[in-house]
Write a protein that holds these residues in place. Structure first.
Motif, PDB file in Angstrom:
ATOM      1  N   ARG A 104       0.827  -1.205   0.000  1.00 20.34           N
ATOM      2  CA  ARG A 104       0.000   0.000   0.000  1.00 20.34           C
ATOM      3  C   ARG A 104       0.863   1.258   0.000  1.00 20.34           C
ATOM      4  O   ARG A 104       0.547   2.244  -0.660  1.00 20.34           O
ATOM      5  CB  ARG A 104      -0.913  -0.001   1.221  1.00 20.34           C
ATOM      6  N   GLN A 105       1.983   1.197   0.708  1.00 19.95           N
ATOM      7  CA  GLN A 105       2.886   2.343   0.732  1.00 19.95           C
ATOM      8  C   GLN A 105       3.458   2.603  -0.650  1.00 19.95           C
ATOM      9  O   GLN A 105       3.552   3.748  -1.094  1.00 19.95           O
ATOM     10  CB  GLN A 105       4.009   2.092   1.733  1.00 19.95           C
ATOM     11  N   ARG A 106       3.847   1.511  -1.332  1.00 16.37           N
ATOM     12  CA  ARG A 106       4.382   1.696  -2.685  1.00 16.37           C
ATOM     13  C   ARG A 106       3.332   2.280  -3.626  1.00 16.37           C
ATOM     14  O   ARG A 106       3.650   3.129  -4.471  1.00 16.37           O
ATOM     15  CB  ARG A 106       4.888   0.355  -3.222  1.00 16.37           C
ATOM     16  N   GLN A 107       2.078   1.829  -3.481  1.00 10.00           N
ATOM     17  CA  GLN A 107       1.010   2.376  -4.326  1.00 10.00           C
ATOM     18  C   GLN A 107       0.798   3.855  -4.062  1.00 10.00           C
ATOM     19  O   GLN A 107       0.629   4.652  -4.985  1.00 10.00           O
ATOM     20  CB  GLN A 107      -0.279   1.599  -4.085  1.00 10.00           C
ATOM     21  N   LEU A 108       0.815   4.225  -2.784  1.00 18.04           N
ATOM     22  CA  LEU A 108       0.628   5.632  -2.452  1.00 18.04           C
ATOM     23  C   LEU A 108       1.796   6.470  -2.935  1.00 18.04           C
ATOM     24  O   LEU A 108       1.617   7.604  -3.382  1.00 18.04           O
ATOM     25  CB  LEU A 108       0.455   5.778  -0.932  1.00 18.04           C
ATOM     26  N   GLN A 109       3.001   5.904  -2.850  1.00 17.07           N
ATOM     27  CA  GLN A 109       4.163   6.651  -3.304  1.00 17.07           C
ATOM     28  C   GLN A 109       4.171   6.804  -4.814  1.00 17.07           C
ATOM     29  O   GLN A 109       4.627   7.819  -5.346  1.00 17.07           O
ATOM     30  CB  GLN A 109       5.439   5.953  -2.833  1.00 17.07           C
ATOM     31  N   SER A 110       3.686   5.763  -5.516  1.00 21.50           N
ATOM     32  CA  SER A 110       3.656   5.863  -6.976  1.00 21.50           C
ATOM     33  C   SER A 110       2.684   6.939  -7.428  1.00 21.50           C
ATOM     34  O   SER A 110       2.912   7.634  -8.412  1.00 21.50           O
ATOM     35  CB  SER A 110       3.280   4.512  -7.592  1.00 21.50           C
ATOM     36  N   GLY A 111       1.554   7.088  -6.705  1.00 22.67           N
ATOM     37  CA  GLY A 111       0.610   8.169  -6.960  1.00 22.67           C
ATOM     38  C   GLY A 111       0.069   8.174  -8.366  1.00 22.67           C
ATOM     39  O   GLY A 111      -0.360   7.155  -8.913  1.00 22.67           O
ATOM     40  N   GLU A 113       1.541   8.428 -11.224  1.00 16.40           N
ATOM     41  CA  GLU A 113       2.247   7.630 -12.222  1.00 16.40           C
ATOM     42  C   GLU A 113       1.700   6.203 -12.240  1.00 16.40           C
ATOM     43  O   GLU A 113       1.504   5.616 -13.302  1.00 16.40           O
ATOM     44  CB  GLU A 113       3.742   7.625 -11.911  1.00 16.40           C
ATOM     45  N   GLY A 114       1.459   5.642 -11.060  1.00 17.35           N
ATOM     46  CA  GLY A 114       0.912   4.296 -11.000  1.00 17.35           C
ATOM     47  C   GLY A 114      -0.484   4.212 -11.591  1.00 17.35           C
ATOM     48  O   GLY A 114      -0.809   3.275 -12.317  1.00 17.35           O
ATOM     49  N   ARG A 115      -1.319   5.193 -11.267  1.00 19.06           N
ATOM     50  CA  ARG A 115      -2.676   5.193 -11.820  1.00 19.06           C
ATOM     51  C   ARG A 115      -2.649   5.353 -13.333  1.00 19.06           C
ATOM     52  O   ARG A 115      -3.421   4.724 -14.049  1.00 19.06           O
ATOM     53  CB  ARG A 115      -3.499   6.305 -11.169  1.00 19.06           C
ATOM     54  N   LEU A 119      -4.084   2.695 -16.034  1.00 20.82           N
ATOM     55  CA  LEU A 119      -5.078   3.122 -17.018  1.00 20.82           C
ATOM     56  C   LEU A 119      -4.601   2.826 -18.435  1.00 20.82           C
ATOM     57  O   LEU A 119      -5.376   2.368 -19.282  1.00 20.82           O
ATOM     58  CB  LEU A 119      -5.362   4.611 -16.843  1.00 20.82           C
ATOM     59  N   GLY A 120      -3.322   3.065 -18.697  1.00 22.11           N
ATOM     60  CA  GLY A 120      -2.782   2.783 -20.024  1.00 22.11           C
ATOM     61  C   GLY A 120      -2.837   1.308 -20.362  1.00 22.11           C
ATOM     62  O   GLY A 120      -3.181   0.921 -21.485  1.00 22.11           O
ATOM     63  N   GLU A 121      -2.516   0.452 -19.374  1.00 24.29           N
ATOM     64  CA  GLU A 121      -2.567  -0.987 -19.604  1.00 24.29           C
ATOM     65  C   GLU A 121      -3.996  -1.458 -19.838  1.00 24.29           C
ATOM     66  O   GLU A 121      -4.253  -2.304 -20.701  1.00 24.29           O
ATOM     67  CB  GLU A 121      -1.966  -1.711 -18.395  1.00 24.29           C
ATOM     68  N   ALA A 122      -4.938  -0.913 -19.087  1.00 25.09           N
ATOM     69  CA  ALA A 122      -6.343  -1.294 -19.270  1.00 25.09           C
ATOM     70  C   ALA A 122      -6.859  -0.844 -20.638  1.00 25.09           C
ATOM     71  O   ALA A 122      -7.605  -1.576 -21.299  1.00 25.09           O
ATOM     72  CB  ALA A 122      -7.193  -0.681 -18.163  1.00 25.09           C
TER      73      ALA A 122
END
Length: 268
Positions: A104-111, A113-115, A119-122
């Protein structure tokens, strides 16, 4: 008779001259203020008290540890195994919580960019599925296959064999057009049936000659069609002809209507 006077107390010399009684000396000594020796004695008492307290605490800890060891030594083997299993399960749960929190920390840190990456992959996956379903046009390198019938004409089985060979060679999008230019998108559910004067492809009836437009590896698809006893050999043996043109870019523009599923559902 009259009392005889008792002996007088001894007199000691006075530093200032004269003499003083012993009682007076004792009184003066009792009222003498505390000096450095008494202060040192008080400090030593405090240190000794702290050492005794520390020693008592150490003894209590040691006794508790000995008690725990005695309890473990008195436990049965089954109880020890169960205790170890409980401790291992607790460790696993704590480790899982740590892993979840770190993820969860990594997801929050990615912010953002991760989203954005998700979205691009989907979006990419949705485009690929739309091409496979035939609901959008497709373009890319590929081939055009023109089939002219011989004495028996081009049969539905000939077209089906060609489609299967092309799919096996990695075809990604296909359409078939009749002699009048009517084109039909070929998808997984497309059926081919012989009909008077031609073949039935889906809901459309086409007459020859036929042209298959296919997106994929042109070299692999040519090899698949030209194998012994394959499409090219079969049509030519019947007196017809097949031509294959490799192109850098072809366009599959015919579309297939989305299929409304009545029974199938994704497995959750």
């Amino acid at each position: 008779g009259p009392r005889k006077p008792g002996p007088r107390p001894a007199r000691v010399p006075d530093p200032d001259g004269g003499a003083r009684d012993d009682d007076a000396r004792e009184t003066d000594q009792g009222e003498r203020p505390a000096g450095p020796d008494r202060r040192r004695t008080g400090s030593a008492s405090v240190v000794i008290g702290l050492l005794l307290a520390l020693l008592g605490f150490t003894l209590v800890v040691q006794l508790r540890g000995d008690s725990l060891d005695s309890d473990l030594a008195a436990m049965r083997e089954d109880d020890l195994v169960r205790l170890q299993s409980d401790l291992t399960a607790q460790e696993d749960r704590l480790q899982k919580e740590i892993n979840d929190l770190e993820a969860r920390q990594r997801q929050l840190q990615s912010g953002a960019e991760g989203r954005q990456a998700a979205l691009g992959e989907a979006t990419k996956r949705a485009d690929e599925l739309a091409i496979l379903a035939g609901t959008v046009a497709a373009t890319g390198p590929g081939i055009e296959v023109r089939m002219i019938g011989g004495k028996d004409g081009i049969k539905a089985s000939d077209v089906l064999n060609a489609v299967e060979e092309l799919r096996g060679a990695g075809a990604e999008a296909m359409q078939i057009a009749g002699g009048d230019g009517t084109a039909v998108r070929i998808v997984a559910s497309t059926a081919f049936v012989d009909a008077d004067g031609g073949i039935q492809v889906g809901t459309a009836r086409l007459a020859g000659p036929y042209t298959l437009t296919v997106v994929g590896s042109s070299r692999d698809m040519r090899v698949a069609l030209e194998i012994p006893d394959g499409l090219v050999a079969s049509v030519r043996n019947d007196g017809g002809n097949v031509t294959i043109d490799e192109r850098d870019t072809v366009e599959v523009s015919a579309l297939s209507a989305p299929v409304a599923l009545e029974h199938a559902r994704p497995v959750s």
